[in-house]
Design an enzyme around this catalytic site. Sequence first.
Site, PDB file in Angstrom:
ATOM      1  N   ARG A  90      -8.138  -0.356   5.229  1.00 42.02           N
ATOM      2  CA  ARG A  90      -7.267   0.612   4.580  1.00 42.02           C
ATOM      3  C   ARG A  90      -5.908   0.003   4.239  1.00 42.02           C
ATOM      4  NH1 ARG A  90      -5.718   4.645   8.081  1.00 42.02           N
ATOM      5  NH2 ARG A  90      -4.595   5.411   6.262  1.00 42.02           N
ATOM      6  N   ASP A  93       5.166   0.774  12.086  1.00 44.92           N
ATOM      7  CA  ASP A  93       3.948   0.108  11.628  1.00 44.92           C
ATOM      8  C   ASP A  93       3.841  -1.345  12.081  1.00 44.92           C
ATOM      9  OD1 ASP A  93       2.955   2.363  10.466  1.00 44.92           O
ATOM     10  OD2 ASP A  93       3.341   1.761   8.394  1.00 44.92           O
ATOM     11  N   ARG A 129       3.378  17.016  12.825  1.00 44.59           N
ATOM     12  CA  ARG A 129       3.902  16.018  11.901  1.00 44.59           C
ATOM     13  C   ARG A 129       4.631  16.782  10.789  1.00 44.59           C
ATOM     14  NH1 ARG A 129      -0.454  11.194  11.301  1.00 44.59           N
ATOM     15  NH2 ARG A 129       1.353  10.125  10.457  1.00 44.59           N
ATOM     16  N   LYS A 145       0.831  -1.205   0.000  1.00 42.84           N
ATOM     17  CA  LYS A 145       0.000   0.000   0.000  1.00 42.84           C
ATOM     18  C   LYS A 145       0.863   1.251   0.000  1.00 42.84           C
ATOM     19  CE  LYS A 145      -1.395   1.995   3.671  1.00 42.84           C
ATOM     20  NZ  LYS A 145      -1.896   3.064   4.517  1.00 42.84           N
ATOM     21  N   ASN A 146       1.903   1.264   0.846  1.00 40.88           N
ATOM     22  CA  ASN A 146       2.706   2.475   1.019  1.00 40.88           C
ATOM     23  C   ASN A 146       3.644   2.740  -0.153  1.00 40.88           C
ATOM     24  OD1 ASN A 146       1.492   3.073   3.449  1.00 40.88           O
ATOM     25  ND2 ASN A 146       3.069   2.077   4.682  1.00 40.88           N
ATOM     26  N   VAL A 183       8.621   7.216  16.960  1.00 39.47           N
ATOM     27  CA  VAL A 183       8.284   7.849  15.683  1.00 39.47           C
ATOM     28  C   VAL A 183       7.023   8.700  15.794  1.00 39.47           C
ATOM     29  CG1 VAL A 183       7.736   7.428  13.252  1.00 39.47           C
ATOM     30  CG2 VAL A 183       9.434   5.989  14.427  1.00 39.47           C
ATOM     31  N   CYS A 241      -4.617  18.242  11.051  1.00 44.58           N
ATOM     32  CA  CYS A 241      -3.200  18.577  10.973  1.00 44.58           C
ATOM     33  C   CYS A 241      -3.025  20.057  10.689  1.00 44.58           C
ATOM     34  CB  CYS A 241      -2.524  17.778   9.856  1.00 44.58           C
ATOM     35  SG  CYS A 241      -0.773  18.110   9.690  1.00 44.58           S
ATOM     36  N   ARG A 246      -4.280  10.687   4.820  1.00 45.87           N
ATOM     37  CA  ARG A 246      -3.235  11.698   4.861  1.00 45.87           C
ATOM     38  C   ARG A 246      -2.307  11.624   3.649  1.00 45.87           C
ATOM     39  NH1 ARG A 246      -2.622  14.064   9.803  1.00 45.87           N
ATOM     40  NH2 ARG A 246      -0.531  14.692   9.213  1.00 45.87           N
TER      41      ARG A 246
END
Length: 420
Positions: free
Chosen positions: A398, A306, A122, A22-23, A328, A117, A93
């Site tokens: 997601r 993650d 961030r 996904k990323n 993180v 945000c 995001r």
Amino acid sequence: MDKLLIRGGTRLEGEISISGAKNASLPILAGTLLTSDTVTVCNVPHLNDVTTIIALLQSMGAMVTVDDKLNIAVDNSDISERCAPYELVKTMRASILVLGPLVSRFGEADVSLPGGCAIGARPVNLHVQGLQSMGADIKVENGYIRARADRLRGAHIVFDMVTVTGTENLMMAAVLADGETVLENAAREPEVSDLANFLNKMGAKITGAGSGTIRIEGVDGVGGTSYEVLPDRIETGTYLVAAAMTGGRVRLKRTSPDCLEAVLVKLQEAGASIAIGDDWIELDMTGKRPRAVDIRTLPYPAFPTDMQAQFCAMNATAEGVGTVTETVFENRFQHVLELQRMGADIRIEGNMAISTGVERLTAAPVMATDLRASAGLVLAGLAAEGETVVDRIYHVDRGYERIEEKLNQLGASIRRVPGF
């Protein structure tokens, strides 16, 4: 709203294939905006976040087609809008990743700030500062980042902190800039390298991806291509932990062991036997209960944030005391309260969760608070006595393609039911 019903206590055994990352898929799909030629992206997972980025591209005028193998063809030759509206950005995001490509190709972009945000919270400010260094005129007003530039120019950018989406956004922005851009303290994640490989296949000139210094020599234009997304390392790690928690044995195919070294080391510390090949990983717990481990999240190649929630769940049922230190993201221990409802002995001290493993968790209704927290709760349900109900599973959808189907292939008892 759907829920997952999980009857725990079954040892996971068998083999499954891992989906595309996904990323990596999200920035690559955003990167198609850099060309008017058709780009085909393969091995894209069928996920809600992917649906969102496709809807965002279509809202701008993109023609998107999906074949029966879920290969996605994107034609951005008729982009008429350069706006990413709040209605779409608030759900994901990563939508901010269209900012760099839009400014680079069209000289303008209006992108909503991600929900909840503000600039400075961030690393969204790092995206803005980088584009300003490249000559963009940027205003933040009415909840939108409004960027304008005749043509971006190369710049030397040093990130104050490691940012994955910031690195990706500015790398894409630099592809069509005038001159060389150097990104220092760049993110080293495999997904960043995958994006660079994709852009280079389109005709970009990027070197150094995967290291802390990335160089992009701007070109006048890039063209269409076909590209296969790399396997999802977080999905891989999640199923490995699921097997470890249930004392099972699994073989995961179509994955990339090289991207998971930090996770594999910790699983071996927990007592798992690990075997790897070029594109597969096998884990065998031989029916044993895992040992608790200490982890500390840091940017790649260290232990990934993650995977933090999944290891919290494993430590909750492991032998001994384990600590999980989150460096993180703040506020990423909300799943601990839900694990406590299942009988976990965990206390939080600052950014550390300290677990004394219990022999068996007990089923309870729990609620997911974010994507990876939801995965941790699913794993806890697999290892618990009784039937666990996980609510708000739109979070898990997601990031995990067909999670109940894949777990059932490994012998789990898990099903999706309508909300009630």
